[in-house]
Design a protein around this motif. Structure first.
Motif, PDB file in Angstrom:
ATOM      1  N   MET A 166       0.848  -1.192   0.000  1.00 43.78           N
ATOM      2  CA  MET A 166       0.000   0.000   0.000  1.00 43.78           C
ATOM      3  C   MET A 166       0.883   1.242   0.000  1.00 43.78           C
ATOM      4  SD  MET A 166      -3.323   0.587   0.084  1.00 43.78           S
ATOM      5  CE  MET A 166      -4.612   1.688   0.588  1.00 43.78           C
ATOM      6  N   LYS A 167       0.538   2.208  -0.839  1.00 43.74           N
ATOM      7  CA  LYS A 167       1.284   3.451  -0.927  1.00 43.74           C
ATOM      8  C   LYS A 167       0.366   4.623  -0.587  1.00 43.74           C
ATOM      9  CE  LYS A 167       4.182   1.594  -4.642  1.00 43.74           C
ATOM     10  NZ  LYS A 167       4.590   1.762  -6.073  1.00 43.74           N
ATOM     11  N   LEU A 168       0.990   5.751  -0.256  1.00 39.84           N
ATOM     12  CA  LEU A 168       0.234   6.936   0.092  1.00 39.84           C
ATOM     13  C   LEU A 168       0.370   8.002  -0.984  1.00 39.84           C
ATOM     14  CD1 LEU A 168       0.981   7.438   3.903  1.00 39.84           C
ATOM     15  CD2 LEU A 168      -0.869   6.142   2.817  1.00 39.84           C
ATOM     16  N   GLY A 169      -0.706   8.735  -1.186  1.00 40.80           N
ATOM     17  CA  GLY A 169      -0.693   9.898  -2.066  1.00 40.80           C
ATOM     18  C   GLY A 169      -1.163  11.111  -1.291  1.00 40.80           C
ATOM     19  N   LEU A 170      -0.400  12.181  -1.325  1.00 38.24           N
ATOM     20  CA  LEU A 170      -0.776  13.396  -0.617  1.00 38.24           C
ATOM     21  C   LEU A 170      -1.640  14.268  -1.517  1.00 38.24           C
ATOM     22  CD1 LEU A 170      -0.524  15.230   1.872  1.00 38.24           C
ATOM     23  CD2 LEU A 170       1.485  16.274   0.780  1.00 38.24           C
ATOM     24  N   HIS A 171      -2.834  14.585  -1.055  1.00 34.16           N
ATOM     25  CA  HIS A 171      -3.757  15.445  -1.798  1.00 34.16           C
ATOM     26  C   HIS A 171      -3.729  16.817  -1.151  1.00 34.16           C
ATOM     27  CE1 HIS A 171      -6.932  16.546  -4.439  1.00 34.16           C
ATOM     28  NE2 HIS A 171      -7.845  16.665  -3.496  1.00 34.16           N
ATOM     29  N   ILE A 172      -3.196  17.812  -1.865  1.00 32.26           N
ATOM     30  CA  ILE A 172      -3.100  19.171  -1.342  1.00 32.26           C
ATOM     31  C   ILE A 172      -4.259  19.967  -1.916  1.00 32.26           C
ATOM     32  CG2 ILE A 172      -1.639  21.191  -1.039  1.00 32.26           C
ATOM     33  CD1 ILE A 172       0.771  19.439  -1.738  1.00 32.26           C
ATOM     34  N   ALA A 173      -5.227  20.282  -1.086  1.00 31.49           N
ATOM     35  CA  ALA A 173      -6.447  20.913  -1.571  1.00 31.49           C
ATOM     36  C   ALA A 173      -6.774  22.214  -0.856  1.00 31.49           C
ATOM     37  CB  ALA A 173      -7.626  19.946  -1.424  1.00 31.49           C
ATOM     38  N   ASP A 174      -6.302  22.376   0.361  1.00 33.07           N
ATOM     39  CA  ASP A 174      -6.594  23.561   1.165  1.00 33.07           C
ATOM     40  C   ASP A 174      -5.316  24.381   1.289  1.00 33.07           C
ATOM     41  OD1 ASP A 174      -7.350  25.470   2.950  1.00 33.07           O
ATOM     42  OD2 ASP A 174      -7.987  24.086   4.526  1.00 33.07           O
ATOM     43  N   PHE A 175      -5.333  25.594   0.734  1.00 28.13           N
ATOM     44  CA  PHE A 175      -4.151  26.453   0.733  1.00 28.13           C
ATOM     45  C   PHE A 175      -4.300  27.633   1.690  1.00 28.13           C
ATOM     46  CE2 PHE A 175      -4.560  24.435  -3.426  1.00 28.13           C
ATOM     47  CZ  PHE A 175      -3.322  23.832  -3.559  1.00 28.13           C
ATOM     48  N   THR A 176      -5.233  27.530   2.628  1.00 30.50           N
ATOM     49  CA  THR A 176      -5.413  28.577   3.624  1.00 30.50           C
ATOM     50  C   THR A 176      -4.454  28.302   4.775  1.00 30.50           C
ATOM     51  OG1 THR A 176      -7.727  28.789   2.977  1.00 30.50           O
ATOM     52  CG2 THR A 176      -7.093  29.798   5.060  1.00 30.50           C
ATOM     53  N   VAL A 180      -3.285   2.295  -3.427  1.00 29.75           N
ATOM     54  CA  VAL A 180      -2.893   3.668  -3.096  1.00 29.75           C
ATOM     55  C   VAL A 180      -4.010   4.316  -2.289  1.00 29.75           C
ATOM     56  CG1 VAL A 180      -2.215   5.941  -3.965  1.00 29.75           C
ATOM     57  CG2 VAL A 180      -1.528   3.886  -5.214  1.00 29.75           C
ATOM     58  N   GLY A 181      -3.642   4.937  -1.180  1.00 31.72           N
ATOM     59  CA  GLY A 181      -4.566   5.742  -0.398  1.00 31.72           C
ATOM     60  C   GLY A 181      -4.219   7.207  -0.568  1.00 31.72           C
ATOM     61  N   HIS A 182      -5.096   7.954  -1.277  1.00 28.14           N
ATOM     62  CA  HIS A 182      -4.930   9.398  -1.432  1.00 28.14           C
ATOM     63  C   HIS A 182      -5.590  10.086  -0.239  1.00 28.14           C
ATOM     64  CE1 HIS A 182      -3.829   9.586  -5.751  1.00 28.14           C
ATOM     65  NE2 HIS A 182      -4.696   8.619  -5.943  1.00 28.14           N
ATOM     66  N   PHE A 213       6.087   9.639  -0.440  1.00 32.27           N
ATOM     67  CA  PHE A 213       4.732   9.602  -0.992  1.00 32.27           C
ATOM     68  C   PHE A 213       4.806   9.225  -2.468  1.00 32.27           C
ATOM     69  CE2 PHE A 213       3.760  11.810   2.847  1.00 32.27           C
ATOM     70  CZ  PHE A 213       2.405  11.618   3.077  1.00 32.27           C
ATOM     71  N   ASP A 214       3.935   8.328  -2.880  1.00 30.93           N
ATOM     72  CA  ASP A 214       3.964   7.840  -4.260  1.00 30.93           C
ATOM     73  C   ASP A 214       3.504   8.900  -5.236  1.00 30.93           C
ATOM     74  OD1 ASP A 214       4.095   5.470  -6.193  1.00 30.93           O
ATOM     75  OD2 ASP A 214       2.043   6.174  -6.492  1.00 30.93           O
TER      76      ASP A 214
END
Length: 288
Positions: A1-11, A260-262, A35-36
């Motif tokens: 299992m790999k991880l994916g970083l989701h960058i969505a909040d830029f505040t 993959v877990g995002h 992070f994959d």
């Protein structure tokens, strides 16, 4: 299992003047942590909190991320098909792939944010037409990724020459990820066109996988050849108090076939959270 970083909040603390440097630090830390993939939303208004909160345009942001990373794959989660004509979209993803050394993915879906689209004057046709355009865009992108320059004459898109030079570095093409769990069209398109799917961590997720398996059988596609990714909360907690729960969640999804877990990490500008994921979560899931 790999991880994916989701960058969505830029505040983030210090606001826009420091947004670039902080984003660079977050991306570099995630890349070095292993992070994959790193993804951003394809929205122009913020959907977390209030619309007025900070939001960056996706492909400009991905180009910036490419310059501050070395190994992580880069993608939108996911591009709204009607936000860019497919010829331009294929060119943008190809450019990202070439400049990142072959690390781009095409994340794509049918789009849903009508308020945002109407607010900025973006084209937003009815649902049925958006799905028709999604299928045509997938066909066009695949042809452009492979260097097929023949004209394309579809119901919604007509392209005279699908020239795409240079071609992507990724072989056979930048992986295509389709986001969404729609059972009649979205998952059928996954079976027909995609290398990867992304589903939400909802109680119905096992059923969604069964539907995808059925579509693969109909399309003559190997179900196991499609990467399964899941979007879930990757936040380890302020002091690591959610690490055990997170490992349990990832273990369960790995058992369902997800690789993959995002996810978003609340307060990701605090790089200690990325370090916690690197030291406490990744070693526990790498063999799953």
């Amino acid at each position: 299992m790999k991880l994916g970083l989701h960058i969505a909040d830029f505040t983030w603390p210090d606001g826009a003047p420091r947004l670039g440097p902080v984003l660079a630090d977050v991306a570099t830390a995630a890349d070095e942590a292993g992070f994959d993939r790193i993804s951003v939303m394809d929205h122009l208004w913020q959907i977390f909190g209030t619309p007025e909160h900070e939001m960056l345009e996706a492909y400009t942001a991905l180009g910036f991320l490419a310059a501050h990373t070395r190994r992580a794959k880069l993608l939108t989660l996911v591009t709204g098909v009607v936000y860019r004509d497919p010829g331009l979209l294929a060119k943008a993803v190809t450019t990202l792939d070439v400049l990142s050394g072959g690390r781009a993915m095409l994340g794509i879906g049918a789009a849903w944010n009508e308020e945002e689209s109407r607010g900025l004057g973006l084209f937003f046709p009815p649902t049925a037409e958006r799905f028709e355009r999604l299928e045509e865009a997938l066909q066009i992108c695949l042809r452009m990724f492979h260097g097929d320059e023949a004209p394309y004459d579809g119901k919604h898109y007509q392209l005279g020459r699908l020239l795409n030079s240079p071609l992507p570095l990724s072989k056979p093409h930048p992986p295509i990820l389709i986001g969404g769990g729609g059972e009649k069209k979205t998952l059928r398109f996954v079976a027909r066109y995609a290398d990867s799917c992304n589903l939400f961590a909802v109680p119905e997720v096992e059923h969604k996988l069964d539907v995808l398996r059925q579509h693969c059988a109909t399309e003559g596609r190997d179900y196991d050849a499609i990467e399964k990714t899941v979007t879930l909360n990757l936040d380890p907690g302020e002091k690591g108090e959610r690490v055990g729960e997170l490992i349990d969640d990832l273990t369960r999804y790995a058992g369902l076939g997800f690789t993959v877990g995002h996810g978003m990490v609340a307060g990701v500008s605090d790089l200690r959270k990325i370090e916690t994921l690197r030291t406490e979560v990744m070693p526990a899931i790498e063999a799953l």
